[in-house]
Design a protein around this motif. Structure first.
Motif, PDB file in Angstrom:
ATOM      1  N   LEU A 206       0.816  -1.212   0.000  1.00 40.17           N
ATOM      2  CA  LEU A 206       0.000   0.000   0.000  1.00 40.17           C
ATOM      3  C   LEU A 206       0.849   1.260   0.000  1.00 40.17           C
ATOM      4  O   LEU A 206       0.468   2.277  -0.560  1.00 40.17           O
ATOM      5  N   MET A 207       2.025   1.177   0.619  1.00 39.73           N
ATOM      6  CA  MET A 207       2.914   2.337   0.577  1.00 39.73           C
ATOM      7  C   MET A 207       3.292   2.659  -0.868  1.00 39.73           C
ATOM      8  O   MET A 207       3.261   3.805  -1.292  1.00 39.73           O
ATOM      9  N   MET A 208       3.624   1.594  -1.621  1.00 43.15           N
ATOM     10  CA  MET A 208       3.986   1.805  -3.025  1.00 43.15           C
ATOM     11  C   MET A 208       2.813   2.331  -3.821  1.00 43.15           C
ATOM     12  O   MET A 208       2.951   3.244  -4.634  1.00 43.15           O
ATOM     13  N   THR A 209       1.647   1.729  -3.589  1.00 39.29           N
ATOM     14  CA  THR A 209       0.449   2.175  -4.288  1.00 39.29           C
ATOM     15  C   THR A 209       0.187   3.645  -4.021  1.00 39.29           C
ATOM     16  O   THR A 209      -0.055   4.423  -4.945  1.00 39.29           O
ATOM     17  N   GLN A 210       0.299   4.024  -2.765  1.00 41.50           N
ATOM     18  CA  GLN A 210       0.040   5.420  -2.427  1.00 41.50           C
ATOM     19  C   GLN A 210       1.055   6.352  -3.090  1.00 41.50           C
ATOM     20  O   GLN A 210       0.708   7.417  -3.596  1.00 41.50           O
ATOM     21  N   ARG A 211       2.305   5.881  -3.109  1.00 38.50           N
ATOM     22  CA  ARG A 211       3.345   6.706  -3.709  1.00 38.50           C
ATOM     23  C   ARG A 211       3.102   6.902  -5.207  1.00 38.50           C
ATOM     24  O   ARG A 211       3.225   8.003  -5.731  1.00 38.50           O
ATOM     25  N   ILE A 212       2.728   5.818  -5.874  1.00 39.68           N
ATOM     26  CA  ILE A 212       2.457   5.898  -7.309  1.00 39.68           C
ATOM     27  C   ILE A 212       1.283   6.831  -7.574  1.00 39.68           C
ATOM     28  O   ILE A 212       1.332   7.693  -8.453  1.00 39.68           O
ATOM     29  N   LEU A 213       0.219   6.681  -6.777  1.00 31.95           N
ATOM     30  CA  LEU A 213      -0.970   7.491  -7.018  1.00 31.95           C
ATOM     31  C   LEU A 213      -0.701   8.972  -6.718  1.00 31.95           C
ATOM     32  O   LEU A 213      -1.215   9.848  -7.396  1.00 31.95           O
ATOM     33  N   LYS A 214       0.116   9.211  -5.711  1.00 36.01           N
ATOM     34  CA  LYS A 214       0.489  10.591  -5.404  1.00 36.01           C
ATOM     35  C   LYS A 214       1.182  11.221  -6.603  1.00 36.01           C
ATOM     36  O   LYS A 214       0.927  12.366  -6.959  1.00 36.01           O
ATOM     37  N   GLU A 215       2.050  10.439  -7.222  1.00 36.76           N
ATOM     38  CA  GLU A 215       2.786  10.916  -8.384  1.00 36.76           C
ATOM     39  C   GLU A 215       1.833  11.211  -9.543  1.00 36.76           C
ATOM     40  O   GLU A 215       2.175  11.909 -10.486  1.00 36.76           O
ATOM     41  N   HIS A 216       0.633  10.628  -9.494  1.00 38.59           N
ATOM     42  CA  HIS A 216      -0.381  10.860 -10.528  1.00 38.59           C
ATOM     43  C   HIS A 216      -1.389  11.928 -10.105  1.00 38.59           C
ATOM     44  O   HIS A 216      -2.411  12.094 -10.760  1.00 38.59           O
ATOM     45  N   GLU A 217      -1.105  12.596  -8.995  1.00 37.42           N
ATOM     46  CA  GLU A 217      -2.043  13.574  -8.438  1.00 37.42           C
ATOM     47  C   GLU A 217      -3.432  12.967  -8.324  1.00 37.42           C
ATOM     48  O   GLU A 217      -4.446  13.593  -8.626  1.00 37.42           O
ATOM     49  N   SER A 218      -3.416  11.719  -7.921  1.00 36.00           N
ATOM     50  CA  SER A 218      -4.655  10.965  -7.841  1.00 36.00           C
ATOM     51  C   SER A 218      -5.082  10.841  -6.385  1.00 36.00           C
ATOM     52  O   SER A 218      -4.290  11.066  -5.478  1.00 36.00           O
ATOM     53  N   GLN A 219      -6.341  10.525  -6.176  1.00 35.09           N
ATOM     54  CA  GLN A 219      -6.854  10.385  -4.818  1.00 35.09           C
ATOM     55  C   GLN A 219      -7.155   8.923  -4.527  1.00 35.09           C
ATOM     56  O   GLN A 219      -7.701   8.221  -5.372  1.00 35.09           O
ATOM     57  N   LEU A 220      -6.828   8.504  -3.324  1.00 34.63           N
ATOM     58  CA  LEU A 220      -7.111   7.130  -2.895  1.00 34.63           C
ATOM     59  C   LEU A 220      -7.916   7.198  -1.608  1.00 34.63           C
ATOM     60  O   LEU A 220      -7.535   7.886  -0.665  1.00 34.63           O
ATOM     61  N   ARG A 221      -9.052   6.503  -1.620  1.00 34.52           N
ATOM     62  CA  ARG A 221      -9.877   6.493  -0.415  1.00 34.52           C
ATOM     63  C   ARG A 221     -10.219   5.075  -0.040  1.00 34.52           C
ATOM     64  O   ARG A 221     -10.358   4.199  -0.897  1.00 34.52           O
ATOM     65  N   VAL A 222     -10.360   4.842   1.244  1.00 32.35           N
ATOM     66  CA  VAL A 222     -10.685   3.495   1.698  1.00 32.35           C
ATOM     67  C   VAL A 222     -11.867   3.546   2.653  1.00 32.35           C
ATOM     68  O   VAL A 222     -11.999   4.472   3.449  1.00 32.35           O
ATOM     69  N   ALA A 223     -12.753   2.565   2.494  1.00 29.98           N
ATOM     70  CA  ALA A 223     -13.859   2.400   3.432  1.00 29.98           C
ATOM     71  C   ALA A 223     -13.894   0.930   3.799  1.00 29.98           C
ATOM     72  O   ALA A 223     -13.734   0.063   2.924  1.00 29.98           O
ATOM     73  N   SER A 224     -14.066   0.640   5.077  1.00 34.52           N
ATOM     74  CA  SER A 224     -14.001  -0.759   5.475  1.00 34.52           C
ATOM     75  C   SER A 224     -14.863  -1.026   6.695  1.00 34.52           C
ATOM     76  O   SER A 224     -15.057  -0.149   7.531  1.00 34.52           O
ATOM     77  N   LYS A 225     -15.381  -2.250   6.750  1.00 34.80           N
ATOM     78  CA  LYS A 225     -16.163  -2.662   7.900  1.00 34.80           C
ATOM     79  C   LYS A 225     -15.736  -4.077   8.256  1.00 34.80           C
ATOM     80  O   LYS A 225     -15.768  -4.963   7.386  1.00 34.80           O
ATOM     81  N   VAL A 226     -15.327  -4.257   9.494  1.00 28.31           N
ATOM     82  CA  VAL A 226     -14.864  -5.580   9.912  1.00 28.31           C
ATOM     83  C   VAL A 226     -15.977  -6.600   9.715  1.00 28.31           C
ATOM     84  O   VAL A 226     -17.120  -6.360  10.071  1.00 28.31           O
TER      85      VAL A 226
END
Ligand SMILES: Nc1ncnc2c1ncn2[C@@H]1O[C@H](COP(=O)(O)OP(=O)(O)OP(=O)(O)O)[C@@H](O)[C@H]1O
Ligand SMILES: [Mg+2]
Length: 240
Positions: A206-226
């Protein structure tokens, strides 16, 4: 204490970077030799079948070289060259590769692609990596089977949080699983390097994913329910 923790993580990352680039250079030299020799063989060999073997050596060496370039990129991030990218196609390719893993784990696929989605602005290999990380996490969260939903769509009036707030059209990709879910207290750690709850995880996905998306000026959001599942949503700029 938080500061110390942060420093330790930085130190580890810096060390990994140094190791990776050192190793990459060491591997590149012999690869160059192998490639040159295989090319020579390709020219010298008579039989079509033997030539084909030599050609495979060359193309596999090229693949290794590409991998090493990626490793070096990871160690020393640089600006990615963006082009027009068909996100539906990237996702179908990734999903085809996961097909047998999904069958084995009794995971059903709901693929909901908007066929009229315009191309996005991005660096294809990096975007592939970013989405692969999300898809793998989704599959790994569904130990007892479940459904993976991968959806793409067009958002015409998305307002960027920063800047003028002018409505910008964006592409949205949703990757949703019906897996274990993420406990509230873990949500803030998801993108921290080495944060993992898996016995064999590295906690870098996820760190890599976030880094790549940041470089794309993209937004990443997460929603989760156990107990119910997790949805990651990625907004990407369109190639205009
Ligand atoms: N879809 C998901 N469902 C449940 N938990 C998730 C999901 N995605 C991420 N996580 C949690 O976030 C943690 C960090 O994910 P990340 O991809 O960074 O590392 P990892 O999957 O543990 O290891 P790696 O990706 O390096 O193999 C995971 O260990 C898991 O606890
Ligand atoms: Mg992962």
């Amino acid at each position: 204490q938080a500061f110390q923790e942060e420093n330790r993580v930085q130190d580890r990352l810096a060390m990994m970077g140094t190791l990776a680039s050192g190793l990459a250079h060491e591997i590149r030299n012999p690869l160059g030799g192998i490639r040159a020799a295989a090319e020579m063989l390709q020219r010298e060999l008579e039989g079509a079948e033997d030539q084909e073997y030599a050609r495979i050596i060359v193309s596999e060496v090229d693949r290794l070289n590409q991998l090493i370039t990626q490793l070096l990129d990871f160690a020393k991030p640089k600006k990615l060259k963006k082009t027009s990218v068909n996100i539906n196609q990237i996702l179908s390719e990734l999903l085809i590769l996961q097909h047998s893993a999904m069958q084995r784990r009794k995971i059903a696929l709901r693929q909901e692609f908007d066929p009229s989605l315009p191309p996005v602005w991005g660096h294809e290999p990096s975007l592939k990596q970013a989405f692969l990380n999300l898809i793998k996490n989704a599959l790994e969260a569904m130990e007892g089977g479940g459904t993976l939903r991968v959806a793409t769509g067009y958002i015409s009036d998305y307002r960027m949080q920063v800047g003028e707030g002018k409505p910008t059209p964006m592409a949205q990709v949703a990757i949703a699983d019906t897996g274990a879910g993420i406990p509230e207290e873990n949500l803030k750690s998801l993108f921290t390097p080495f944060f993992t709850t898996k016995p064999k995880g590295t906690g870098l996905g996820l760190m890599m994913t976030q880094r790549i998306l940041k470089e794309h000026e993209s937004q990443l959001r997460v929603a989760s329910k156990v107990g119910e599942g997790t949805t990651f949503k990625v907004l990407l700029k369109l190639a205009l």
